[in-house]
Motif scaffolding. Structure first.
Motif, PDB file in Angstrom:
ATOM      1  N   GLY A 101       6.594  14.181 -36.336  1.00 27.53           N
ATOM      2  CA  GLY A 101       6.776  13.662 -37.681  1.00 27.53           C
ATOM      3  C   GLY A 101       6.153  12.274 -37.800  1.00 27.53           C
ATOM      4  N   PHE A 102       5.634  11.971 -38.976  1.00 20.20           N
ATOM      5  CA  PHE A 102       5.115  10.627 -39.219  1.00 20.20           C
ATOM      6  C   PHE A 102       5.816  10.084 -40.464  1.00 20.20           C
ATOM      7  N   LEU A 103       6.608   9.063 -40.238  1.00 19.45           N
ATOM      8  CA  LEU A 103       7.422   8.499 -41.316  1.00 19.45           C
ATOM      9  C   LEU A 103       6.813   7.172 -41.733  1.00 19.45           C
ATOM     10  N   LEU A 104       6.324   7.108 -42.943  1.00 22.55           N
ATOM     11  CA  LEU A 104       5.619   5.900 -43.375  1.00 22.55           C
ATOM     12  C   LEU A 104       6.122   5.448 -44.732  1.00 22.55           C
ATOM     13  N   PRO A 105       5.799   4.202 -45.116  1.00 28.20           N
ATOM     14  CA  PRO A 105       6.347   3.707 -46.378  1.00 28.20           C
ATOM     15  C   PRO A 105       5.723   4.372 -47.595  1.00 28.20           C
ATOM     16  N   ASP A 106       4.395   4.574 -47.581  1.00 33.85           N
ATOM     17  CA  ASP A 106       3.759   4.988 -48.820  1.00 33.85           C
ATOM     18  C   ASP A 106       2.303   5.347 -48.552  1.00 33.85           C
ATOM     19  N   LEU A 107       1.917   6.554 -48.944  1.00 31.17           N
ATOM     20  CA  LEU A 107       0.528   6.960 -48.704  1.00 31.17           C
ATOM     21  C   LEU A 107      -0.448   6.303 -49.661  1.00 31.17           C
ATOM     22  N   ASN A 108       0.064   5.644 -50.680  1.00 32.67           N
ATOM     23  CA  ASN A 108      -0.828   4.939 -51.595  1.00 32.67           C
ATOM     24  C   ASN A 108      -1.334   3.638 -50.999  1.00 32.67           C
ATOM     25  N   LEU A 109      -0.694   3.198 -49.935  1.00 31.19           N
ATOM     26  CA  LEU A 109      -1.170   2.009 -49.255  1.00 31.19           C
ATOM     27  C   LEU A 109      -2.268   2.415 -48.287  1.00 31.19           C
ATOM     28  N   PRO A 110      -3.481   1.917 -48.520  1.00 36.10           N
ATOM     29  CA  PRO A 110      -4.622   2.363 -47.721  1.00 36.10           C
ATOM     30  C   PRO A 110      -4.402   2.212 -46.223  1.00 36.10           C
ATOM     31  N   PHE A 111      -3.700   1.170 -45.827  1.00 37.68           N
ATOM     32  CA  PHE A 111      -3.450   0.982 -44.405  1.00 37.68           C
ATOM     33  C   PHE A 111      -2.738   2.194 -43.813  1.00 37.68           C
ATOM     34  N   TRP A 112      -1.706   2.641 -44.496  1.00 41.40           N
ATOM     35  CA  TRP A 112      -0.919   3.760 -43.990  1.00 41.40           C
ATOM     36  C   TRP A 112      -1.639   5.084 -44.148  1.00 41.40           C
ATOM     37  N   ALA A 113      -2.407   5.209 -45.209  1.00 37.02           N
ATOM     38  CA  ALA A 113      -3.173   6.432 -45.390  1.00 37.02           C
ATOM     39  C   ALA A 113      -4.189   6.577 -44.258  1.00 37.02           C
ATOM     40  N   ALA A 153       9.088   7.108 -47.104  1.00 35.80           N
ATOM     41  CA  ALA A 153      10.395   6.524 -47.411  1.00 35.80           C
ATOM     42  C   ALA A 153      10.230   5.049 -47.660  1.00 35.80           C
ATOM     43  N   PRO A 154       9.839   4.713 -48.841  1.00 33.43           N
ATOM     44  CA  PRO A 154       9.440   3.359 -49.135  1.00 33.43           C
ATOM     45  C   PRO A 154      10.570   2.351 -49.241  1.00 33.43           C
ATOM     46  N   LYS A 155      11.554   2.649 -50.040  1.00 34.04           N
ATOM     47  CA  LYS A 155      12.373   1.586 -50.611  1.00 34.04           C
ATOM     48  C   LYS A 155      13.418   0.954 -49.699  1.00 34.04           C
ATOM     49  N   ASN A 156      14.349   1.732 -49.205  1.00 36.13           N
ATOM     50  CA  ASN A 156      15.477   1.098 -48.541  1.00 36.13           C
ATOM     51  C   ASN A 156      15.960   1.883 -47.339  1.00 36.13           C
ATOM     52  N   LEU A 157      16.939   1.333 -46.659  1.00 37.14           N
ATOM     53  CA  LEU A 157      17.428   1.948 -45.432  1.00 37.14           C
ATOM     54  C   LEU A 157      17.968   3.355 -45.654  1.00 37.14           C
ATOM     55  N   ASP A 158      18.647   3.588 -46.768  1.00 36.32           N
ATOM     56  CA  ASP A 158      19.219   4.910 -46.995  1.00 36.32           C
ATOM     57  C   ASP A 158      18.144   5.973 -47.133  1.00 36.32           C
ATOM     58  N   ASP A 159      17.111   5.660 -47.914  1.00 35.77           N
ATOM     59  CA  ASP A 159      15.968   6.564 -48.007  1.00 35.77           C
ATOM     60  C   ASP A 159      15.409   6.837 -46.623  1.00 35.77           C
ATOM     61  N   TYR A 160      15.307   5.760 -45.879  1.00 38.32           N
ATOM     62  CA  TYR A 160      14.727   5.864 -44.550  1.00 38.32           C
ATOM     63  C   TYR A 160      15.550   6.804 -43.675  1.00 38.32           C
ATOM     64  N   TYR A 161      16.854   6.583 -43.659  1.00 38.23           N
ATOM     65  CA  TYR A 161      17.722   7.426 -42.855  1.00 38.23           C
ATOM     66  C   TYR A 161      17.585   8.892 -43.236  1.00 38.23           C
ATOM     67  N   SER A 162      17.580   9.158 -44.525  1.00 36.09           N
ATOM     68  CA  SER A 162      17.566  10.560 -44.918  1.00 36.09           C
ATOM     69  C   SER A 162      16.210  11.187 -44.589  1.00 36.09           C
ATOM     70  N   ILE A 193       8.900  11.494 -33.299  1.00 39.70           N
ATOM     71  CA  ILE A 193       8.605  10.836 -34.568  1.00 39.70           C
ATOM     72  C   ILE A 193       7.826   9.546 -34.353  1.00 39.70           C
ATOM     73  N   ILE A 194       6.807   9.357 -35.181  1.00 44.78           N
ATOM     74  CA  ILE A 194       6.132   8.067 -35.259  1.00 44.78           C
ATOM     75  C   ILE A 194       6.571   7.448 -36.572  1.00 44.78           C
ATOM     76  N   THR A 195       7.031   6.213 -36.527  1.00 45.48           N
ATOM     77  CA  THR A 195       7.598   5.649 -37.749  1.00 45.48           C
ATOM     78  C   THR A 195       7.163   4.215 -37.996  1.00 45.48           C
ATOM     79  N   THR A 196       7.069   3.891 -39.244  1.00 41.57           N
ATOM     80  CA  THR A 196       6.862   2.502 -39.635  1.00 41.57           C
ATOM     81  C   THR A 196       8.108   1.713 -39.253  1.00 41.57           C
ATOM     82  N   TYR A 197       7.919   0.422 -39.054  1.00 40.70           N
ATOM     83  CA  TYR A 197       9.067  -0.402 -38.737  1.00 40.70           C
ATOM     84  C   TYR A 197       9.818  -0.789 -39.998  1.00 40.70           C
ATOM     85  N   ILE A 198      11.141  -0.648 -39.916  1.00 35.29           N
ATOM     86  CA  ILE A 198      11.947  -1.114 -41.036  1.00 35.29           C
ATOM     87  C   ILE A 198      13.170  -1.785 -40.432  1.00 35.29           C
ATOM     88  N   GLY A 199      13.447  -2.980 -40.833  1.00 39.00           N
ATOM     89  CA  GLY A 199      14.503  -3.754 -40.187  1.00 39.00           C
ATOM     90  C   GLY A 199      15.849  -3.050 -40.205  1.00 39.00           C
TER      91      GLY A 199
END
Lengths: 324, 324
Positions: A63-75, A97-106, A119-125
């Motif tokens: 799985g690849f969990l990222l904030p947003d595919l509209n961000l060229p870096f992540w795309a 899962a852009p916005k917050n921790l809950d989105d991220y968890y789910s 899983i490869i994931t973006t860092y989220i505090g």
DNA sequence: TTGAAAGCGCTACCAA
DNA sequence: TTGGTAGCGCTTTCAA
């Protein structure tokens, strides 16, 4: 959809034999093999990966969990990750899962509870504990925390390169606009390095910070407007990503400044469009391919129980173009 | 990893009962349910989706087959597709297959033979028969062929809007640079509409064509250089995508032309950066959200055996900004 | 070199 | 309301 049974019947062999020719797992009589192959072709057979995964006890999907595919870096990263995974024979499932921790968890749970082996994931505090508890092999991109395996660019190096370059071009007062400064986020180093370099060289500077939400929602205009409103005497900008930098560029031009004569700009990332604007953007290039390869190889190793260093960093590169 | 058997034993019930409480599929004694729930919690049980999919004969995953995530148009679409699929409770598996039919076939097979119940795919000429033979519910984006279900923007409308706008701004000789003109590709309509509008209005025009590979490899410089070399008297450009348009813009500026005074430019797609360049790009906006929703809902209907129209089109919108 | 058959973890039908 | 059990399509021992 024909199954292994259909093929077995058609070829007049057992399913075990069919399985063997599919997997090349043991010696098989050439003629038997041909019969099976013919049957497979005739029935247009293709093995059911679900059944296969169940039988084998694992599947070939990360799985690849990222904030947003509209961000060229992540795309760009997603593209490379998919390419690299594929070359190893693995599929990738993407989740945003852009916005917050809950989105991220789910999103994380949907992946890990689903069918991915890692899983490869973006860092989220703040998600460290959660990730550890999930037991799914996970590598984080963009963190320097030792609590899970992480890959990042050498952001200190990037910050140094950008700042020194601006100084070498004669800048006397430099504005830095950073992303959100989450604890243990690797990109913070860009800012720290910037500050250190400015102070070492006696250069004036000022810091601005954008939030993650700003980034996802492309909400930079306010911040940038503010920069130009609050400061009249700066001659350099170091922006923490190329989108931000390109907006600084167009704002500068629209306010009548000449770039690079009046204001010099350095971005970060080197996304595809950076080379295409006018003037083309000077920036710090991240090595997307290396980043992705390392991430994929690291999860794969983790999945296979192979020991892997906790933190891995990759060099960046200063790309000098027209804005400095 | 505990299984349904462990839970059954722990709770002193049969696996059937456990399965029932997991799925809420029938009335269950409250106390029994509580015992099962407690057992699940105690064992930290989470159902194995692979086994589940196999038993059910289907899984909740669709595949999205696209040319390249580095192309902002596709990245945006992928983002929306993922979001929309998720809101329906489905996962999406992404696969990129840029170059040729063979890559495409193997990517398609990896998806269909894998674990997806349906596929959303970019249009690539010549794959109709192949797709039909695969029996996997498939919707194609960007085609106007009736041989499979397809979704596209109303590209004729886009072509008309762009051309009329340029003409209304006073252009007398317009260059059009198109993508690759594959048979039955919906974007061809942009070009046809352009030609028709120019001829109807007695406007001079000239056509250039780029290839799919040019696009994927960002190999536009040669074509654009050529446009400026072969033509000295044009005053308008209609480019078939915003990347192309932005390169025309920067080339114009770097050659000393003023935009929009000397040359007016209209792009296509309205990708995020189009608003951020200077001058900001006039363009035709595709409705990414609608496009994605329609694609997702259509595959889902196909998967569920629900009748769906063969061809569906979505309106576009002219976004006037600084380049015209 | 091949076949028979026991799983992989879960669902769903048939009985009780 | 529950349990027993036959699959789902494949892999992999164990024997032959």
């Amino acid at each position: 959809m024909s199954t292994i049974n259909d093929v077995a019947k058609e070829a007049n062999v057992s399913t075990a034999t069919v399985s063997r020719v599919i997997n090349g797992s043991s010696r098989i009589n050439v003629q038997t093999e041909k019969r099976v192959l013919d049957a497979m072709a005739k029935l247009n057979y293709s093995p059911n990966t679900i059944a296969r995964s169940l039988a084998k006890g694992h599947n070939d999907c990360i799985g690849f969990l990222l904030p947003d595919l509209n961000l060229p870096f992540w795309a760009k990263l997603a593209h490379e990750v998919e390419k690299c995974a594929r070359s190893h024979g693995w599929n990738v499932m993407i989740s945003c899962a852009p916005k917050n921790l809950d989105d991220y968890y789910s999103a994380y749970n949907r992946l890990s509870g689903s069918m991915v082996s890692g899983i490869i994931t973006t860092y989220i505090g703040g998600a460290d504990e959660f990730i550890k508890a999930s037991k799914t092999p996970t590598v984080t991109i963009g963190s320097i925390s030792k609590s899970s395996h992480s890959i990042s660019s050498n952001d200190e190096q990037g910050g140094i390169f950008a700042t020194r370059h601006l100084i070498s071009r004669g800048c006397k007062k430099i504005i830095h606009i950073s992303g959100e400064m989450l604890p243990e986020r690797s990109s913070n180093e860009r800012t720290y390095a910037f500050v250190k370099e400015c102070e070492r060289n006696g250069i004036q500077y000022k810091l601005y910070e954008t939030s993650l939400v700003d980034q996802v929602e492309n909400n930079y205009a306010g911040i940038i407007g503010n920069v130009f409103y609050e400061n009249t005497d700066f001659d350099g900008i170091f922006a923490s990503n190329d989108i931000l930098a390109s907006m600084c560029l167009s704002t500068s031009l629209s306010l009548g400044f000449q770039v690079p004569r009046d204001i010099k700009i350095v971005g970060y990332d080197d996304i595809p469009i950076s080379a295409m604007m006018y003037p083309p953007l000077t920036t710090i290039r991240q090595n997307y391919q290396k980043l992705s390869e390392l991430a994929v190889e690291t999860v794969l190793n983790l999945i296979n129980g192979i020991e892997v260093p906790k933190i891995q960093q990759i060099s960046v590169e200063l790309i000098v173009r027209g804005t400095t």
